[in-house]
Design a protein around this motif. Structure first.
Motif, mmCIF file in Angstrom:
data_model
loop_
_atom_site.group_PDB
_atom_site.id
_atom_site.type_symbol
_atom_site.label_atom_id
_atom_site.label_comp_id
_atom_site.label_asym_id
_atom_site.label_seq_id
_atom_site.Cartn_x
_atom_site.Cartn_y
_atom_site.Cartn_z
ATOM 1 N N CYS A 178 0.605 -1.269 -0.134
ATOM 2 C CA CYS A 178 -0.172 0.195 -0.217
ATOM 3 C C CYS A 178 0.617 1.292 0.213
ATOM 4 O O CYS A 178 2.093 1.836 0.979
ATOM 5 N N PRO A 179 0.700 2.076 -0.976
ATOM 6 C CA PRO A 179 1.913 3.622 -0.889
ATOM 7 C C PRO A 179 0.803 4.546 0.117
ATOM 8 O O PRO A 179 1.666 5.558 0.477
ATOM 9 N N PHE A 180 -0.096 4.437 0.596
ATOM 10 C CA PHE A 180 -0.564 5.136 1.765
ATOM 11 C C PHE A 180 -0.420 4.645 3.201
ATOM 12 O O PHE A 180 -1.080 5.531 3.879
ATOM 13 N N HIS A 181 -0.216 4.070 3.183
ATOM 14 C CA HIS A 181 0.205 3.029 4.542
ATOM 15 C C HIS A 181 1.615 2.633 4.788
ATOM 16 O O HIS A 181 1.645 1.706 3.917
ATOM 17 N N SER A 182 2.224 1.623 5.557
ATOM 18 C CA SER A 182 3.944 1.676 5.330
ATOM 19 C C SER A 182 3.309 -0.298 6.469
ATOM 20 O O SER A 182 2.777 -0.417 7.752
ATOM 21 N N GLU A 183 3.557 -1.117 4.939
ATOM 22 C CA GLU A 183 3.396 -2.428 5.133
ATOM 23 C C GLU A 183 4.588 -3.344 5.150
ATOM 24 O O GLU A 183 5.006 -2.568 4.134
ATOM 25 N N LYS A 188 -13.351 -4.116 -11.756
ATOM 26 C CA LYS A 188 -14.304 -3.346 -11.381
ATOM 27 C C LYS A 188 -13.600 -1.550 -11.523
ATOM 28 O O LYS A 188 -13.956 -0.168 -10.931
ATOM 29 N N GLN A 189 -12.224 -1.693 -11.905
ATOM 30 C CA GLN A 189 -11.239 -0.402 -12.246
ATOM 31 C C GLN A 189 -11.345 -0.095 -10.593
ATOM 32 O O GLN A 189 -11.649 1.706 -11.093
ATOM 33 N N ILE A 190 -10.915 -0.557 -9.853
ATOM 34 C CA ILE A 190 -11.226 0.148 -8.284
ATOM 35 C C ILE A 190 -10.071 -0.536 -8.103
ATOM 36 O O ILE A 190 -9.433 -1.576 -8.273
ATOM 37 N N TYR A 191 -9.722 0.444 -6.465
ATOM 38 C CA TYR A 191 -8.288 0.176 -5.595
ATOM 39 C C TYR A 191 -8.547 -0.417 -4.072
ATOM 40 O O TYR A 191 -10.086 0.220 -4.142
ATOM 41 N N TYR A 192 -8.354 -1.058 -3.308
ATOM 42 C CA TYR A 192 -9.081 -1.671 -1.932
ATOM 43 C C TYR A 192 -7.772 -1.972 -0.742
ATOM 44 O O TYR A 192 -7.556 -2.752 -1.374
ATOM 45 N N CYS A 193 -7.861 -0.885 -0.175
ATOM 46 C CA CYS A 193 -6.488 -1.513 1.031
ATOM 47 C C CYS A 193 -7.221 -1.786 1.965
ATOM 48 O O CYS A 193 -7.507 -1.412 3.177
ATOM 49 N N CYS A 245 -5.749 -0.060 4.990
ATOM 50 C CA CYS A 245 -6.115 1.065 6.038
ATOM 51 C C CYS A 245 -7.694 1.906 5.479
ATOM 52 O O CYS A 245 -7.811 2.720 5.330
ATOM 53 N N LYS A 246 -7.887 0.614 4.488
ATOM 54 C CA LYS A 246 -9.437 0.861 3.834
ATOM 55 C C LYS A 246 -9.737 1.466 3.106
ATOM 56 O O LYS A 246 -10.202 2.577 2.911
ATOM 57 N N ARG A 247 -8.147 2.486 2.511
ATOM 58 C CA ARG A 247 -8.726 3.298 2.318
ATOM 59 C C ARG A 247 -9.168 2.608 0.464
ATOM 60 O O ARG A 247 -8.525 1.808 0.571
ATOM 61 N N GLY A 248 -9.463 3.277 -0.459
ATOM 62 C CA GLY A 248 -10.399 2.844 -1.572
ATOM 63 C C GLY A 248 -10.988 3.612 -2.325
ATOM 64 O O GLY A 248 -11.424 4.589 -1.897
#
Ligand SMILES: [Zn+2]
Length: 274
Positions: free
Chosen positions: A38-43, A54-59, A62-65
């Motif tokens: 995930c580029p939005f939280h460190s893991e 679906k042309q979507i992303y989901y983490c 961190c539940k961002r999507g």
């Protein structure tokens, strides 16, 4: 502003989420989805997923999507219209603007091009004999070459019309140079370079455009710091020096400093959220 639906449809059709996300995150296929860090939280294990169907992303961490525009808004820290323009540029699509907007947009783009060319000119001079005094100043301040490159630093020469001649030879008018705040009217019908014998610090906005310059003298003369005045592409209260780099930081919070060189030295010391 609202973009026409037909344009938005074409933009999303030409901005495949796997391509767009794939240029920031290394993705590997697992079943019908792709996964990466995930580029939005460190893991350490990838809980960031992309669905080509679906042309979507989901983490899952961190539940961002969201969709592709959302991804660019988050990743590049851009408001919606700028994220749309960012993707349009990437896809080679022209953004529909209204007629008045288009003319203003053209003039604005000329000033941004001019600023970029001026920044490149100062940057080149820093490596040449004319840039020696600035290089010595950077040495005294213990600013490393890699840091200077990272911030696009440059040198303005100890002369009255070097930039003026260089930029008019490239096809920019004196009116454009005045409007960008790069030359000054001497009130006798002549013009001269605003920045002379100075360390040049281009101010780059979060879209990556050079919008202004900060500068510092090398000796005891005044003013010590001289910055661009407000121009059609630069509003002091909307732009922070270094935010183009700090927006990519993984550190918590942000360090706000008074001086441009404070920002530079903090970045050099590893505080890339300054
Ligand atoms: Zn995440």
């Amino acid at each position: 502003m609202a973009f026409p639906q037909s344009f938005m449809d074409e933009l999303t059709a030409r901005s495949d989420i796997v391509d767009v996300v794939g240029s920031y995150v290394q993705l590997t296929r697992r079943g019908s989805n792709l996964f990466g860090l995930c580029p939005f939280h460190s893991e350490k294990t990838g809980s960031f997923s992309v669905s080509p169907d679906k042309q979507i992303y989901y983490c899952f961490g961190c539940k961002r999507g969201g969709g592709v525009i959302n991804f660019i808004m988050e990743e590049e820290n851009l408001p919606f219209p700028d994220a749309v323009r960012f993707l349009a540029k990437r896809a080679g699509l022209e953004v529909p603007e209204e007629e008045g907007d288009r003319e203003a947009g053209r003039r604005r783009q000329r000033l941004l091009d001019l600023n970029r060319d001026a920044a490149r000119f100062y940057y080149r001079l820093l490596q040449q004999p004319e840039g020696r005094a600035v290089r010595e100043y950077l040495n005294r301040r213990q600013i490393r070459k890699a840091t200077a490159v990272n911030f696009g630093m440059g040198a303005s020469p100890d002369a009255w019309d070097v930039l003026l001649n260089e930029m008019t030879a490239k096809g920019y008018s004196k009116a454009e140079l005045l409007s960008a705040g790069l030359i000054v009217d001497n009130r006798k019908g002549g013009f001269y370079d605003k920045f002379r014998n100075r360390l040049m610090l281009p101010v780059i906005d979060t879209r990556g455009d050079v919008v202004a310059f900060g500068s510092r003298v090398l000796d005891k003369s005044e003013p010590k710091y001289m910055n661009s005045s407000e121009t059609p592409v630069y509003s002091k209260r909307r732009v922070l020096y270094g935010l183009n780099l700090a927006k990519k930081s993984k550190r918590q919070g942000i360090l706000l400093c008074e001086g441009n060189l404070d920002i530079v030295t903090l970045h050099q010391a590893g505080f890339d959220n300054a």
